[in-house]
Design an enzyme around this catalytic site. Structure first.
Site, PDB file in Angstrom:
ATOM      1  N   TYR A   1      58.115  60.086  38.397  1.00 14.85           N
ATOM      2  CA  TYR A   1      58.641  58.886  37.744  1.00 14.85           C
ATOM      3  C   TYR A   1      60.122  58.680  38.035  1.00 14.85           C
ATOM      4  O   TYR A   1      60.774  59.513  38.634  1.00 14.85           O
ATOM      5  CB  TYR A   1      58.326  58.839  36.255  1.00 14.85           C
ATOM      6  N   GLU A   2      60.627  57.513  37.613  1.00 11.06           N
ATOM      7  CA  GLU A   2      61.982  57.050  37.941  1.00 11.06           C
ATOM      8  C   GLU A   2      62.206  56.948  39.448  1.00 11.06           C
ATOM      9  O   GLU A   2      63.314  57.126  39.943  1.00 11.06           O
ATOM     10  CB  GLU A   2      63.050  57.977  37.318  1.00 11.06           C
ATOM     11  N   GLY A   3      61.142  56.637  40.165  1.00  4.59           N
ATOM     12  CA  GLY A   3      61.199  56.567  41.616  1.00  4.59           C
ATOM     13  C   GLY A   3      60.828  57.912  42.194  1.00  4.59           C
ATOM     14  O   GLY A   3      61.490  58.917  41.934  1.00  4.59           O
TER      15      GLY A   3
END
Length: 617
Positions: free
Chosen positions: A440-442
């Site tokens: 997550y978060e890229g």
């Protein structure tokens, strides 16, 4: 000994390496002192040990529940969250004008590590809230700030960021969420978001969503995306809260972080969801990156926090677990059994975990320190310099923290043996909870593209060049330390390999082989991160060796036997010896591989691009 973080190493990084006391010389931090910082760290440790940690295993077992359209967090989370909120922990590094305490970000991130190591799933709720509040502080209208900001910074309300949609994933430009202009100047929001951490829960009365959407008629792709503040409950003129047509469609059942509510959110199912534009139209991605950069550093610290606790648990287990005879007596059936920490392979694993967590801690705190220096800067030049360092390091922190943190958790299970694989011991949960950090978060592949495609290109590579100059200045004294001469030599070779690959990428980017830097962006980021960690550990080794030599001198220890006695009797001496050992292990076992990694990248091999899809299997 704490089983969450090595508090001695935390203070070494903050006070001896980064010297954050010197921040108090700046007007922004002039009200603080080492005494204040120590008090904050002590209170954070107590909250982590006494409230967050006991709720962790219970929260993992119970998980979040979706009942009648509502989400309930684990029962054990409510009391520690109340203590966290009442203690003012969420805004500790924010300005007093918004209800914060104005403390350094570096100190705040040290507290994040402690609390996250104790219970990451719980700490995600205020973590995302903080990012929402900061975004509102920077881009919200005065009216928005008056209504929402104080409630967010206090933790009375919570916040999220809503990017991902079904079928779009990381392709944010393909989103379908609509924003229809209303006569009053606000917008009607309609669409669905998924994988929204803290999207719905019962820890707070209200939840404020930062939602990416496309205003009707806006350009396609990311250029046409705007960002909106969308409250779950909308305050009216009298302060009463009414439903804003934001509904939870369900929660995900995940591999880990069971206590964190990961939700599907439906906006405007009944045509009554109002959103308030943040900043300018079609600037949503640019604005959201302010929140994402904070979230990415936060995620890097997640990997550090899990790795730190996994290492300390494995270390304690290795000291207590009796199994096998010493290697030199393995054929003697009558030889006494010994703790497994005496076995060479276990020691090798522990050193790998120790050096990784210490290198990561230094890198995370350094990045936060750069943010502090940017905030306190008295010239625009200094502000831009330290902001640049932080920008350069954020994708590296996120990727290296999550990858290495997971690897440390995996190694901890190996130290435990079969016991590590069962739920009776905590390291299996740590590994499950940690895995999401690389996603997550890229994803970490996206972090690599951010580093190679954006950060290295800023000001024609000036950030990278400035970083090399800063490294050379810091290591100038270490180069004069004859105890570390061999390590400096290895480090210099690794750094030169990184420089050569960086130049190689720059040349390839302007040729028909421009796909090569894209293809090998992640291996490049890994090499970059290892060189950064090697530098930080070498810097630490010089500081520690200097202090260790002083202790030997003060103790009159002039030969090997007397020095060994000092190491066994003086905890500080043992700690400093351990710091040098961490650097020696990481540099000799990891940085010596830099040449091979650089050679592999610069081979320019394009077989992954040339193979037909049918050729994979």
């Amino acid at each position: 000994m704490s089983l969450l973080v090595d508090e001695r190493d935390v203070k070494f990084v903050l006070y001896e390496q980064l010297r954050i006391e010197d921040l108090c010389k700046f007007p922004l931090f002039s009200d603080f002192s080492r005494e204040t910082f120590d008090m904050v760290l002590g209170e954070a440790g107590k909250l982590a040990e006494k409230a967050f940690y006991p709720s962790n295993k219970l929260g993992d077992a119970q998980g979040c529940r979706f009942e009648n359209g509502k989400v309930k967090v684990p029962d054990s989370f409510h009391e520690p969250y109340r203590l966290y909120r009442e203690g003012g922990w969420l805004a500790m590094a924010d300005a007093p004008e918004v209800g914060g305490q104005g403390l350094p970000v570096a100190l705040s991130e040290a507290c994040v590590e402690m609390l996250g190591a104790a219970n990451w799933a719980l700490h995600m709720y205020p973590g995302l809230t903080h990012g929402t509040a900061r975004l509102l502080e920077k881009y919200g209208t005065p009216e928005m700030k008056k209504i929402y900001m104080e409630n967010l910074f206090s933790g009375d309300w919570s916040g999220t960021m809503c990017l991902t949609e079904p079928g779009a994933g990381s392709d944010v430009g393909n989103l379908r969420t609509r924003a229809e202009r209303k006569p009053d100047g606000n917008f009607k929001i309609s669409g669905q978001k998924m994988f929204i951490s803290s999207g719905m829960h019962d820890l707070t009365e209200n939840i404020i969503h930062m939602v990416l959407a496309r205003i009707d008629g806006a350009p396609k792709g990311t250029k046409g995306i705007s960002i909106f503040l969308v409250p779950r409950l909308r305050p009216d003129e009298n302060g009463e809260l009414s439903d804003n047509d934001v509904a939870c469609g369900g929660i995900e059942h995940k591999m880990g972080i069971h206590g964190s509510a990961t939700c599907t959110l439906n906006f405007g199912e009944n045509g009554a969801c109002t959103g308030f534009l943040m900043g300018e139209e079609n600037k949503g991605m640019q604005i959201m990156f302010n929140m994402m950069n904070e979230a990415r550093l936060f995620t890097g610290i997640q990997g550090l926090a899990h790795g730190s606790s996994a290492y300390l648990h494995a270390l304690q287990y290795a000291k207590e677990r009796i199994q096998g005879a010493p290697i030199e007596k393995m054929k003697d059936a009558d030889a006494p059994r010994v703790p497994i920490i005496q076995h060479p392979d276990v020691r090798r694993m522990l050193m790998s975990m120790k050096s990784s967590t210490e290198g990561l801690r230094s890198m995370m705190y350094l990045t936060a320190y750069c943010l502090d220096r940017a905030r306190a800067a008295e010239t625009e030049e200094d502000k831009q310099l330290f902001e640049g360092y932080a920008d350069l390091l954020v994708p590296v922190c996120k990727s290296m923290g999550s990858d290495l943190g997971f690897r440390v958790c995996e190694t901890a299970i190996q130290v435990y043996g079969g016991y590590g694989y069962i739920q009776e011991y905590p390291v299996e949960q740590m590994m499950r909870d940690c895995k999401i950090a690389s996603l997550y978060e890229g994803t970490n592949g996206i972090q690599a593209l951010d580093l190679v495609g954006r950060k290295l290109a800023i000001k024609q590579g000036r950030l990278f060049k400035d970083g090399l100059k800063a490294v050379d200045k810091i290591l100038s004294k270490a180069r004069e330390n004859y105890h570390l001469h061999d390590l400096v030599e290895i480090y210099d070779e690794a750094q030169e390999n990184l420089v050569q690959v960086t130049k190689f990428f720059g040349l390839k980017a302007i040729t028909e082989d421009f796909m090569v830097p894209v293809l090998y962006a992640k291996p490049y980021l890994d090499l970059f991160g290892e060189v950064v960690m090697g530098f930080l550990l070498l810097w630490q080794a010089h500081l520690a060796d200097s202090r260790l030599q002083e202790i030997y001198l003060e103790s009159g220890a002039k030969d090997e036997d007397s020095r060994n006695k000092v190491l066994h009797e003086n905890r500080n001496a043992a700690f400093y010896f351990g710091k040098v050992a961490s650097a020696r292990f990481f540099i000799s076992q990891v940085l010596t591989q830099a040449a091979g990694k650089a050679r592999g990248i610069m081979s320019g091999d394009k077989s992954p691009l040339e193979i037909p899809e049918e050729g994979f299997a």
